[in-house]
Design a protein around this motif. Structure first.
Motif, short mmCIF file in Angstrom:
data_model
loop_
_atom_site.label_atom_id
_atom_site.label_comp_id
_atom_site.label_asym_id
_atom_site.label_seq_id
_atom_site.Cartn_x
_atom_site.Cartn_y
_atom_site.Cartn_z
N VAL A 130 0.86 -1.18 0.00
CA VAL A 130 0.00 0.00 0.00
C VAL A 130 0.89 1.23 0.00
O VAL A 130 1.76 1.39 0.87
CB VAL A 130 -0.94 0.00 1.22
CG1 VAL A 130 -1.87 1.22 1.18
CG2 VAL A 130 -1.76 -1.29 1.27
N VAL A 184 -2.30 6.37 -0.03
CA VAL A 184 -3.47 5.66 0.48
C VAL A 184 -3.48 5.67 2.01
O VAL A 184 -4.52 5.91 2.64
CB VAL A 184 -3.52 4.23 -0.07
CG1 VAL A 184 -4.70 3.46 0.50
CG2 VAL A 184 -3.57 4.24 -1.60
N GLN A 239 -10.72 9.90 -3.51
CA GLN A 239 -9.54 9.41 -2.80
C GLN A 239 -9.88 8.99 -1.37
O GLN A 239 -9.32 8.01 -0.86
CB GLN A 239 -8.46 10.48 -2.82
CG GLN A 239 -7.90 10.72 -4.21
CD GLN A 239 -7.01 11.93 -4.31
OE1 GLN A 239 -7.15 12.89 -3.55
NE2 GLN A 239 -6.08 11.93 -5.25
N ASP A 289 -12.87 5.77 -2.26
CA ASP A 289 -12.60 4.50 -2.93
C ASP A 289 -11.45 3.72 -2.32
O ASP A 289 -11.51 2.49 -2.22
CB ASP A 289 -12.31 4.75 -4.42
CG ASP A 289 -13.52 5.33 -5.15
OD1 ASP A 289 -14.65 5.11 -4.68
OD2 ASP A 289 -13.33 6.00 -6.18
N TYR A 290 -10.39 4.41 -1.90
CA TYR A 290 -9.25 3.69 -1.34
C TYR A 290 -9.55 3.10 0.04
O TYR A 290 -9.29 1.91 0.27
CB TYR A 290 -8.00 4.57 -1.34
CG TYR A 290 -7.48 4.82 -2.73
CD1 TYR A 290 -6.78 3.84 -3.43
CD2 TYR A 290 -7.72 6.03 -3.37
CE1 TYR A 290 -6.34 4.05 -4.72
CE2 TYR A 290 -7.28 6.26 -4.67
CZ TYR A 290 -6.59 5.27 -5.34
OH TYR A 290 -6.15 5.48 -6.63
N TYR A 292 -11.70 0.05 -0.49
CA TYR A 292 -10.99 -1.12 -1.01
C TYR A 292 -10.12 -1.76 0.07
O TYR A 292 -10.08 -2.99 0.20
CB TYR A 292 -10.14 -0.75 -2.23
CG TYR A 292 -9.61 -1.96 -2.96
CD1 TYR A 292 -10.43 -2.73 -3.77
CD2 TYR A 292 -8.27 -2.36 -2.81
CE1 TYR A 292 -9.95 -3.85 -4.43
CE2 TYR A 292 -7.77 -3.46 -3.47
CZ TYR A 292 -8.63 -4.21 -4.28
OH TYR A 292 -8.14 -5.33 -4.92
N ILE A 347 -1.22 -0.89 -4.37
CA ILE A 347 -2.42 -0.06 -4.27
C ILE A 347 -1.96 1.39 -4.15
O ILE A 347 -1.33 1.76 -3.16
CB ILE A 347 -3.30 -0.43 -3.06
CG1 ILE A 347 -3.68 -1.91 -3.10
CG2 ILE A 347 -4.55 0.44 -3.01
CD1 ILE A 347 -4.41 -2.39 -1.84
N THR A 348 -2.27 2.20 -5.17
CA THR A 348 -1.81 3.59 -5.16
C THR A 348 -2.64 4.43 -6.11
O THR A 348 -3.24 3.92 -7.06
CB THR A 348 -0.33 3.69 -5.55
OG1 THR A 348 0.11 5.06 -5.44
CG2 THR A 348 -0.08 3.20 -6.96
N ASP A 349 -2.64 5.73 -5.86
CA ASP A 349 -3.24 6.71 -6.77
C ASP A 349 -2.19 7.33 -7.67
O ASP A 349 -2.50 8.11 -8.56
CB ASP A 349 -3.93 7.81 -5.93
CG ASP A 349 -4.95 8.60 -6.73
OD1 ASP A 349 -5.89 8.00 -7.27
OD2 ASP A 349 -4.81 9.84 -6.81
N THR A 353 -5.87 0.78 -8.62
CA THR A 353 -6.03 2.23 -8.52
C THR A 353 -7.46 2.65 -8.80
O THR A 353 -8.24 1.90 -9.41
CB THR A 353 -5.07 2.94 -9.48
OG1 THR A 353 -5.06 4.34 -9.22
CG2 THR A 353 -5.44 2.69 -10.94
#
Length: 204
Positions: free
Chosen positions: A27, A31, A48, A51-52, A55, A170-172, A186
């Motif tokens: 992660v 996040v 942001q 959704d993160y 998840y 898992i990242t933006d 993402t």
């Protein structure tokens, strides 16, 4: 102007994915920031902080393995301090970051408390994945920087991924989209649309 990513990672839209018990995810710091910092909503976009965390919650429910890198503390603490400074500076005529850090002990205590609380949550949710930063790893990072448009922090996160044998991130951060051999989870629409057009958006 939107970023033109040359997508080489496999991209998964977390809004349409169900984490699996066998999944192992690293992660990214952004996040953790949105999940654990009480004032993250002041600087985040709505998706942001929606959704993160959603998840990550599903991943925890299905007992996927979440991993953190010790390097994330550096970036997380920097972002929290910067946000706290920006909030405080709105009430002051002129104040520089160093003055904020050293001249306002009550504010400094508040910053440290926020960082400790955020990192405590990260530690409770994720297994540590450490990276050895030595001359060999720094040389590899410097070499990679010449071919991949990544910042120094991301280069060492990729080193941690490599050393741990993890492929799921898992990242933006769209910069990860250019890395072959990883799976990018993402909700970043620009990355998702770029991946769709280039045939790199996958379902599971």
């Amino acid at each position: 102007m939107s970023v033109n990513y040359t997508v080489q990672a496999n991209v998964i839209d977390i809004r349409h994915d169900t984490p699996k018990p066998e999944d192992v995810f690293l992660v990214d710091t952004n996040v953790w920031y949105w999940m654990t910092y009480t004032k993250a909503s002041q600087t985040a976009r709505p998706y942001q902080i929606r959704d993160y965390p959603s998840y990550i919650g599903r991943a925890l429910s299905t007992r996927s393995q979440l991993c953190k890198c010790g390097l994330s503390l550096e970036e997380l603490s920097h972002r929290i301090e910067k946000t706290e400074y920006d909030i405080f500076a709105r009430t002051q005529s002129t104040i520089r970051p160093k003055e904020y850090r050293h001249n306002f002990p009550a504010e400094r205590l508040s910053v440290v408390t926020e960082i400790q609380a955020a990192w405590g949550q990260v530690k409770s949710m994720a297994k540590a994945v450490d990276v050895t930063i030595d001359m060999d790893s720094t040389d590899r990072a410097l070499t990679r920087m010449a071919s991949d448009p990544l910042d120094g922090y991301d280069l060492f996160i990729l080193e941690a991924l490599s050393q741990a044998g993890i492929v799921n991130v898992i990242t933006d951060d769209g910069d990860y989209a250019i890395i072959p051999g990883i799976q990018l989870f993402t909700a970043n629409n620009n990355v998702i649309e770029s991946a769709r057009k280039q045939g790199r958006l996958i379902g599971r």
